[in-house]
Design a protein around this motif. Structure first.
Motif, short mmCIF file in Angstrom:
data_model
loop_
_atom_site.label_atom_id
_atom_site.label_comp_id
_atom_site.label_asym_id
_atom_site.label_seq_id
_atom_site.Cartn_x
_atom_site.Cartn_y
_atom_site.Cartn_z
N LEU A 1 1.23 -1.17 -0.15
CA LEU A 1 0.06 0.19 0.17
C LEU A 1 0.86 1.14 0.02
O LEU A 1 0.42 1.68 -1.06
CB LEU A 1 -1.50 -0.20 1.60
N THR A 2 2.12 1.18 0.37
CA THR A 2 2.83 2.56 1.09
C THR A 2 3.58 2.85 -0.12
O THR A 2 3.46 3.34 -0.78
CB THR A 2 4.00 2.62 1.74
N LEU A 3 4.31 1.27 -0.30
CA LEU A 3 5.34 1.83 -1.72
C LEU A 3 4.51 1.89 -3.32
O LEU A 3 5.25 2.48 -3.70
CB LEU A 3 5.69 0.34 -1.96
N VAL A 4 3.72 0.92 -3.46
CA VAL A 4 2.50 1.20 -4.57
C VAL A 4 1.16 2.24 -5.12
O VAL A 4 1.14 2.67 -6.35
CB VAL A 4 2.29 -0.21 -5.45
N VAL A 5 1.23 2.37 -3.82
CA VAL A 5 0.18 3.50 -4.21
C VAL A 5 0.40 5.47 -3.35
O VAL A 5 1.17 5.81 -4.42
CB VAL A 5 -0.75 3.51 -2.97
N ALA A 6 1.37 4.71 -2.12
CA ALA A 6 2.32 7.04 -1.86
C ALA A 6 2.92 6.50 -1.66
O ALA A 6 2.93 8.33 -2.90
CB ALA A 6 1.79 6.04 -0.20
N PHE A 7 3.52 6.03 -2.23
CA PHE A 7 4.96 6.37 -2.94
C PHE A 7 5.00 6.98 -4.53
O PHE A 7 5.89 8.45 -4.53
CB PHE A 7 5.65 5.01 -2.66
N PRO A 8 4.50 6.54 -5.49
CA PRO A 8 4.63 6.68 -7.07
C PRO A 8 3.81 8.61 -6.60
O PRO A 8 4.09 9.07 -6.85
CB PRO A 8 3.81 5.64 -7.14
N LEU A 9 2.84 8.27 -5.42
CA LEU A 9 1.71 9.27 -5.16
C LEU A 9 2.91 10.71 -5.08
O LEU A 9 2.24 11.91 -5.80
CB LEU A 9 0.83 9.44 -4.70
N VAL B 1 1.64 11.40 4.61
CA VAL B 1 2.64 11.28 3.49
C VAL B 1 2.11 11.31 2.27
O VAL B 1 1.76 11.96 1.41
CB VAL B 1 3.29 9.71 2.78
N LEU B 2 0.50 11.00 2.51
CA LEU B 2 -0.85 11.66 1.50
C LEU B 2 -1.01 13.11 1.61
O LEU B 2 -1.61 13.47 0.87
CB LEU B 2 -1.60 10.14 1.76
N GLY B 3 -0.72 13.51 3.46
CA GLY B 3 -1.38 14.84 3.12
C GLY B 3 0.03 15.94 2.13
O GLY B 3 -0.58 16.74 1.40
N PHE B 4 1.39 15.19 2.88
CA PHE B 4 2.21 15.91 1.47
C PHE B 4 1.93 15.20 -0.23
O PHE B 4 1.72 16.69 -1.03
CB PHE B 4 3.52 15.03 1.75
N VAL B 5 1.37 14.59 -0.72
CA VAL B 5 1.13 14.39 -1.89
C VAL B 5 -0.33 15.87 -2.46
O VAL B 5 -0.16 16.48 -3.13
CB VAL B 5 -0.39 12.81 -1.80
N CYS B 6 -1.22 15.90 -1.44
CA CYS B 6 -2.37 16.50 -1.71
C CYS B 6 -1.95 18.06 -1.24
O CYS B 6 -2.07 18.61 -2.50
CB CYS B 6 -3.29 16.66 -0.30
N LEU B 7 -0.42 18.08 -0.51
CA LEU B 7 0.14 19.73 -0.57
C LEU B 7 0.69 19.51 -1.99
O LEU B 7 0.38 20.87 -2.30
CB LEU B 7 1.17 19.46 0.19
N ASN B 8 1.27 18.48 -2.41
CA ASN B 8 2.03 18.94 -3.74
C ASN B 8 1.19 18.97 -4.85
O ASN B 8 1.31 19.77 -5.87
CB ASN B 8 2.57 17.61 -4.15
N ILE B 9 -0.15 18.31 -4.78
CA ILE B 9 -0.92 18.75 -5.84
C ILE B 9 -1.45 19.91 -6.11
O ILE B 9 -1.86 20.69 -7.08
CB ILE B 9 -2.01 17.44 -5.84
N PHE B 10 -1.80 20.96 -4.57
CA PHE B 10 -2.00 22.42 -4.47
C PHE B 10 -0.94 22.69 -5.24
O PHE B 10 -1.06 24.08 -5.79
CB PHE B 10 -2.44 22.76 -3.27
N THR B 11 0.18 22.40 -4.62
CA THR B 11 1.26 23.11 -5.42
C THR B 11 0.90 22.86 -6.81
O THR B 11 1.99 24.33 -7.38
CB THR B 11 2.51 23.04 -4.94
#
Length: 1485
Positions: free
Chosen positions: A1293-1301, A1445-1455
């Motif tokens: 879940l972490t390496l295949v979903v969160a990591f690439p995101l 990590v998913l929170g950082f993904v959301c931040l990245n999408i916003f940026t």
């Protein structure tokens, strides 16, 4: 030929008929000159002559006086005193006397002159045919049928004739023009005549260079023949003078008259050449390129010619060198070649796609090629009559070169009426070739070939004379049989000087490189600031030493792009025998060494003393020595990789894999004792491993580390003696609180200080090997990566007839045609029918009044680009916007189309006298010169996409698609409907561009910017005929165009003529055969236009356009005072009054875009997905990297044990797996930025879709691909490392979903604020280094000091804690023998009893609890203890960390959205910083 002979060649000019003309030496008798005229040839010269002072009269006159003065004032030598020239005061300068003087002195010095002609007979060139006609896709890569077909094609490649049946001769002093359609074989003929045969399957027949064979020429005289490609590729930061002087330095002869020193000869020749070719004013100006501002396009052409001249090549071949130049600049090029040919008596062969009559008249001979067959070879002044007698006639005012090319195009030629009697009119290429052979001109050509061969070929004495002349030029230290005339050492000095000049011209890059080292040193110095001399910092010391060598080594990888950028230059100059290719590598290495040393001294001082490594002079200098040496040898490694691969992509991929291998096997991430036996061989071929061993043993040799925590200690052990304690660090001894550094590195890494200098010797040996490989590969692998371009079609579609491969070296498939010769040039009947059915004339008239445009140019100054321009475009009329380069044509087009976002626009634009509608851009079409499209789309898909997103929303989808199909027919693209846009010819790309705009149904106006630029004359005619038909069916069209032929000029109805400064010179009707225009200028005082003269050239010459033209009066003022201007203003007012009575044009859209946001996202997502599917290289690169990286890391840490070192190895296995995100991210940025460029250049100004829809689609399309590649990493890595299957779910879940995101969105965030791919890659690497540096792996959390706040905000802190903590938490550790420490309990106590209290509090375990001495103690019992104490990682945080990590993904999408808006979309003042980083979008306008 001596250097002063080059001067003599310049001086061999005599005054005839009031002009300066060449005085030639006879080709048959070297060293002798006739009294007047040229050497004997079979016919008189028919070409135009060009004065030698054409470009710089004042400069040439000054040079004449200077040369005369120097000859007069130089004291005569005894040997030549009788023949010296004296000039009495006031006596007129006599060039002929000076010539005779120089010739006599050359003869006295026994300097042999030599010239070289080329003769060929029965020439046949065979190339490899194309093996694919369909676009590759991801599916086709794994299709068994496709695989078998490719294997078969590889074993038995298809061959085909590129040229067949050619014969002719080009004498010294002659210019041959080669004409033909793209793909006919023009470039092949030039390359073969220039003796460049390596890229062809076979070259048959005779090609002889007088009495020299091609083999002898290649081996001994390669520099005497020079092929110049169409692009002027020079080092952009070199100045003009430096570029020419370098070529002169490498080709200056040894034997020189007047005892000139080598330096004086070089300076003299450089001065002569820069003066003759009008470059004196630009001597100190950089040559420049697309990114660096330099000389103009015409001046750059003259730099190329000057370089060829100072290299003293006897035969020069210029391949379509006028591409992209306006006609006046192209004429300058031709005149420069004519001057060079006459002045130096060389042989020149030139191919051109569009040539004016004036340019054509400069040539002596012309060769016309028709689909690889020779349709004509003979005198240029007889070619027109030859084809007229054959049975074809030129169109009205058609130039001779256009007519000659037109007869080879069934769609372009016009049969004579009535047809000639006595012979059938040739139709096919074979017919034309057969007709020529049997014709009078053909027989005369054969006779001339035989006569030339009889006089010049097969004469041993001529070959010996040539050989003797060539060998006299060689430096005394150079091999006489070598094509290089200066020695390797002299070459090296020259190239080293040039390298210094290149670096001086690009100091910004050098300074940025130095600053990057300083910055990284400061960062690492503060991260590891003053590490204590304690065992707690042993791991940190290893980390800083690992980084110190790794950063210096890996930064060399950034040189690979620049090495490929310079390869065409090195290749061309190698072919010109200026220097050995390996000399460039030697010079680069030698020049780089002191600069690298200076940078690394600063780098090493900062790191060494901030970290507080061992402070002895010897250890510091050993540290510096290793860091410097490793940096130099790794530069050699990466340069050797670049030299070994033809394609940059392959080199980058191999270099990336080598980085992974080198960094893992350095010895830090996995110590040598832990390396699996099957992979241990890698450590022996890794120079970084030996350097790391040297550095770490050098540092730890004198280190006596104080134990950070003795065992046991704390409550219950207050009075314990040191002899009953031990340090838990590897290498400790019982009863001592000091751990010897030598023992630590020996037990931990298997290293020994005694190997220090052996390791350095091995590192140096690697350096010698790498640099030797660099030199060998550079010398041997000199070929360039050349793609044979053919038109590819979508898989499953039918390949059209005629889509055969094009010319082997460039060009596309020939246009399929079924039209008969009886058809006049124009468009097909199908297209005409489609146009009639799609006529959409709105009757609306677009006008503009008093338009001015001013832009800031820095320093508070303003520049006016347009000055009070007025005009109009009516439906059904085709209006040309013309002027010389820099007159503001494209600027006016962009202002009218509302496509400028800087500067100040004043004036008014109207539609029917009303303000333009809000959606004006949506109601107009704009065809840019660049033809920007998504490369992987088919033509049909491109048109349908435009129709779906740009036509009004109320139009049904089926109707939009049907209209797109109609546009395909209108543009004559039915047969190319399924062709991939990126593989189309220039003409069909232009048609596609027009079709995409027509598919949007532009109601008001169609703008076109240079629709004929880069096309051959027939393709240009086809495009203009199509535009004419569009206008005839009601479309209003305004287009810019460089100087067109008279034939093209007649297509237009009106012309708006501008001069420099954006000032109007004329606006009005052309009239029949441009009579109205011509009469206007003649009536106002211009010269008379010759009946055969091109009216377009006439009007531009009259107003002073071009570098050498001058106006006799102010034509802008003439226009302002003319009745024609008053009539235009009255007509505009009439349009306004009539239009205002009808009401304003209404907007067709209720919002900014024609379609809804979700529909835009859906269409964009579909388009991107298809383009990815058709780009298997991109997808496979990701998968290969992921699979290889996963397997390599997995097997490196194969089944890591449950020891302390094994547990740490699992941490590094996770850390290295996450580092794979760096190359994967760099790959992701490329399509993101490329697609954004398409949007910004073409689709945004057309209001096709919202930028937010594009960003959303770009994010969504990458997600499944990146998840799939991460899944490959997981499956190849997880079980090979030895993680438990029961815990695989969370890791997956972490390496295949969160990591690439995370890495995808982070890379796209960086790309969103970067102007190009190169800066995006640099910025990503820089920012990602922070993410990796502060995640607590290289430097544990407790050692970070002031940087702990960065640890908290680094996303990889939480990613690695989630992966590592969950994967190995709650498990036992069993120390290996080397990890167990031995201590003795107090007398009478058992080991277990003695350590029980300590273990209960601090953890660990005793192996032999019942023993009373030599207790075997392991400091860690559980993985939780190990993680928490060493890396601040906790098992129970894993779900929390995943959420962060998913929170950082959301931040990245916003940026991504925020940065795209701030840096790419927003206009107007906000913050200054984004403006500096945001690329100026109007740079392309």
């Amino acid at each position: 030929m001596a250097d002063s002979e080059a001067q003599q060649k310049h001086l061999s000019i005599i005054v005839e008929d009031g002009g300066l003309h060449q005085h030639h030496a006879p080709a048959t008798t070297p060293g002798e000159m006739e009294e007047h005229g040229r050497p004997h040839t079979t016919r008189a010269r028919s070409s135009s002559r060009v004065n030698i002072d054409h470009f710089d009269p004042a400069g040439v006159q000054a040079l004449e006086r200077q040369l005369t003065s120097e000859h007069v004032n130089r004291p005569p030598s005894p040997a030549s005193s009788q023949s010296s020239v004296t000039l009495a005061p006031g006596e007129n300068f006599d060039f002929e006397r000076t010539v005779r003087h120089v010739v006599r002195k050359a003869e006295e010095a026994n300097i042999k002159q030599r010239n070289l002609g080329v003769v060929f007979k029965d020439l046949r060139v065979v190339g490899k045919g194309a093996t694919a006609a369909h676009q590759q896709t991801l599916g086709s890569l794994f299709n068994p049928a496709t695989i078998l077909h490719n294997i078969q094609a590889g074993r038995h490649p298809e061959t085909r004739d590129i040229l067949s049946g050619f014969e002719g001769v080009v004498r010294p002093g002659e210019m041959l023009l080669v004409l033909g359609r793209p793909g006919s074989g023009c470039s092949t003929l030039l390359k073969v005549l220039a003796n460049q045969r390596y890229q062809y399957h076979a070259v048959e027949g005779e090609v002889l260079y007088d009495s020299i064979t091609p083999e002898q020429l290649e081996k001994h005289y390669r520099g005497d023949v020079l092929y110049c490609p169409e692009d002027d590729v020079h080092f952009p930061t070199l100045r003009v003078e430096e570029t020419i002087k370098f070529a002169s330095t490498t080709r200056v002869p040894q034997k020189r008259i007047d005892s000139l020193t080598r330096k004086d000869a070089i300076n003299r020749l450089t001065e002569v050449i820069t003066t003759v070719f009008g470059l004196r004013h630009a001597r100190k100006t950089p040559v420049g390129d697309a990114a660096i501002r330099g000389v103009s396009g015409g001046e750059k052409k003259r730099v190329s010619i000057s370089e060829a001249m100072v290299s003293r090549a006897r035969i020069t071949a210029w391949d379509n060198s006028t591409r992209g130049l306006d006609a006046s600049t192209a004429l300058e090029f031709g005149r420069a070649v004519r001057i060079a040919t006459d002045t130096f008596n060389i042989t020149s062969v030139v191919s051109l796609y569009q040539a004016s009559e004036s340019l054509y008249e400069l040539f002596d001979k012309v060769c016309v090629i028709y689909e690889g067959r020779m349709a004509y070879f003979g005198p240029a002044d007889q070619a027109r009559r030859y084809f007229e007698d054959m049975g074809y006639e030129p169109a009205n005012r058609q130039t001779t070169p256009d007519f000659l090319v037109a007869v080879t195009d069934p769609m372009g030629r016009i049969p004579r009426d009535p047809a000639p009697t006595g012979h059938p009119v040739p139709r096919t290429a074979d017919d034309f070739a057969r007709y020529f052979v049997e014709s009078r001109v053909g027989k005369a050509n054969t006779d001339e070939v035989e006569a030339y061969k009889r006089d010049n070929v097969g004469h041993e004495h001529r070959a010996l004379e040539y050989k003797h002349s060539a060998r006299e030029e060689h430096a005394t230290t150079a091999r006489k049989s070598s094509p290089y005339i200066v020695s390797v050492w002299m070459q090296t000095k020259a190239v080293m000087l040039r390298r210094v000049q290149i670096m001086r011209g690009n100091m910004l890059f050098t300074m940025l490189n130095a600053l990057s080292f300083v910055f990284q040193a400061i960062i690492m110095g503060t991260v590891f600031y003053k590490v204590p001399e304690s065992t707690s910092a042993y791991f940190s010391r290893g980390g800083v030493l690992f980084f110190a060598i790794l950063f210096g080594a890996l930064t060399a990888m950034s040189e690979i792009p620049s090495l490929y950028a310079q390869r065409p230059i090195v290749h061309r100059q190698m072919r010109g025998a200026m220097y050995h290719p390996f000399v460039e590598a030697v010079a680069l290495t030698l020049v780089d060494m002191p600069i690298t040393f200076a940078i690394l001294v600063v780098y090493s001082v900062i790191i060494y003393f901030m970290v507080d490594l061992q402070r002895t002079a010897g250890q510091f200098f050993i540290f510096l020595l290793f860091v410097y040496t490793v940096s130099i040898i790794m530069k050699g490694w990466f340069r050797a990789i670049a030299a070994g691969f033809k394609a940059e992509a392959s080199a980058q991929a191999f270099a990336g894999i080598s980085v992974l291998v080198l960094s893992i096997y350095t010895g830090y991430t996995i110590p040598k004792p832990s390396v699996p036996g099957a992979l241990r061989w890698i450590t022996y071929i890794n120079p970084l491993r030996y350097a790391f061993e040297g550095l770490i043993t050098n540092e730890f040799h004198t280190l006596q580390g104080t134990c950070a925590g003795l065992v046991p200690q704390g409550p219950g052990y207050e009075g314990v003696q040191l002899e009953n304690q031990v340090c838990p660090t590897v290498g400790s001894v019982p009863g001592s609180n000091i751990v010897d550094g030598n023992r630590f590195v020996n037990l931990s890494y298997g290293y020994s200080y005694s190997n220090l200098w052996m390791n350095y010797g091995i590192v140096v040996a690697f350096g010698v090997a790498f640099i030797a490989a660099l030199l060998a590969l550079t010398e041997m692998n000199t070929s360039l990566s050349v793609e044979t371009a053919i038109t590819l079609f979508k898989r499953g579609s039918r390949k059209i007839q005629g889509s055969s491969p094009a010319d082997a070296e460039k060009g596309k498939a020939p246009t399929p045609s079924s039209a008969s010769d009886s058809q006049a040039p124009g468009i097909s009947a199908e297209a005409e029918k489609a146009l009639e059915g799609a006529a959409t004339s709105s009757g609306d008239v677009f006008t503009w009044q008093g338009l001015s445009y001013t832009v800031p140019v820095g320093g508070g100054e303003q520049r006016r680009l347009l000055d009070d321009v007025s005009g109009f475009v009516a439906p059904g009329r085709l209006t040309a916007l013309m002027g010389e380069s820099g007159a503001g044509k494209t600027t006016l087009l962009n202002v009218l189309a509302q496509r400028v976002d800087t500067g100040v626009v004043s004036g008014h634009t109207f539609v029917n006298g009303h303000s333009v509608p809000p959606d004006f851009q949506a109601q107009t079409g704009y065809c840019q010169q660049t033809d920007t499209h998504l490369e992987q789309s088919t033509v049909r898909e491109a048109l349908i996409f435009s129709a779906k997103l740009r036509q009004p929303p109320e139009v049904p989808i089926a109707e939009k698609i049907a209209y797109a199909e109609k546009c395909l027919k209108m543009c004559g693209l039915e047969e190319y409907a399924e062709a991939i846009v990126g593989t189309l010819s220039v003409e069909h790309r232009k048609r596609t561009t027009i079709g995409v705009e027509l598919a949007a149904k532009p109601r008001l106006l169609l703008f076109l910017d240079e629709p004929t630029s880069g096309l051959d004359s027939q393709s240009a005619w086809a495009i203009m005929a199509f535009l004419r038909s569009l206008a005839d069916h009601g479309q209003a069209i305004l287009c810019t165009i460089h100087q067109p032929s008279a034939e093209l000029f007649q297509v237009f109805d009106r012309v708006l003529l501008l001069r420099k400064g954006g000032q109007t010179v004329y606006f009005g009707d052309l009239g029949t055969n441009a009579t109205t225009l011509i009469q206007y200028f003649e009536r106002n005082g211009s010269r008379t236009c010759d009946p055969k003269e091109n009216p377009a050239e006439f009007m531009l010459d009259v107003i002073g356009a071009g570098a050498t033209a001058a106006a006799t009066q102010d034509w802008h003022s003439v226009w302002h005072q003319s009745p024609e201007r008053q009539a235009v203003q009255e007509e505009i007012e009439h349009v306004h009054s009539e239009g205002r009575s009808r009401g304003a044009v209404e907007a067709t859209f209720r919002s900014e875009f024609a379609t809804g946001w979700f529909y835009q996202v859906k269409e964009l997502l579909n388009r991107l997905a298809v383009s990815y599917w058709r780009n298997p290289t991109y997808i496979m690169a990701k998968f290969v990297l992921s699979i290889f990286g996963g397997l390599f890391i997995g097997f490196t840490f194969f089944h890591s044990k449950d020891t302390q070192q094994g547990t740490q190895n699992k941490l590094f296995a996770i850390f290295m797996a996450t580092i794979l995100s760096v190359p994967l991210s760099n790959q992701t940025q490329v399509p993101f930025i490329n697609m954004r460029n398409i949007y910004e250049i073409r689709e945004r100004p057309s209001r096709m879709y919202s930028w937010t829809a594009l960003v959303t689609a770009q994010i969504l399309v990458e997600i499944p691909l990146n998840m799939a590649t991460s899944a490959m990493i997981f499956f190849c890595w997880y079980w090979t490392v030895g993680f438990e299957t029961s815990r695989a779910g969370f890791t997956f879940l972490t390496l295949v979903v969160a990591f690439p995101l995370y890495y995808q969105t982070f890379s796209q965030t960086v790309a969103a604020m970067s102007p190009n791919v190169e800066i995006a890659a640099l910025a990503f690497s820089f920012l990602f280094s922070f993410v990796l540096t502060f995640d607590g792996v290289l430097q544990p959390y407790r050692q970070l000091g002031w940087w702990k706040w960065m640890y908290r905000i680094s996303p990889y802190t939480y990613l690695i804690e989630a992966l590592y903590g969950q994967a190995i938490g709650h498990q036992q550790i069993n120390c290996s023998a080397v990890e167990l420490v031995t201590l003795n309990p107090p007398s009478g106590q058992k080991c277990g009893d003695y350590l029980k209290a300590y273990i209960g509090r601090a953890g660990g375990y005793v192996v032999n609890g019942e023993a009373t001495s030599a207790c075997q103690f392991c400091s860690t019992r559980t993985t939780d203890e190990f993680m928490e104490n060493n890396f601040n990682i906790f098992y129970h945080h894993h779900w929390r960390n995943l959420g962060i990590v998913l929170g950082f993904v959301c931040l990245n999408i916003f940026t991504i959205y925020a940065f795209t808006y701030l840096f790419r979309i927003r206009t107007g003042p906000f913050f200054k910083l984004p403006g500096f980083l945001r690329r100026r979008r109007n740079s392309n306008k």
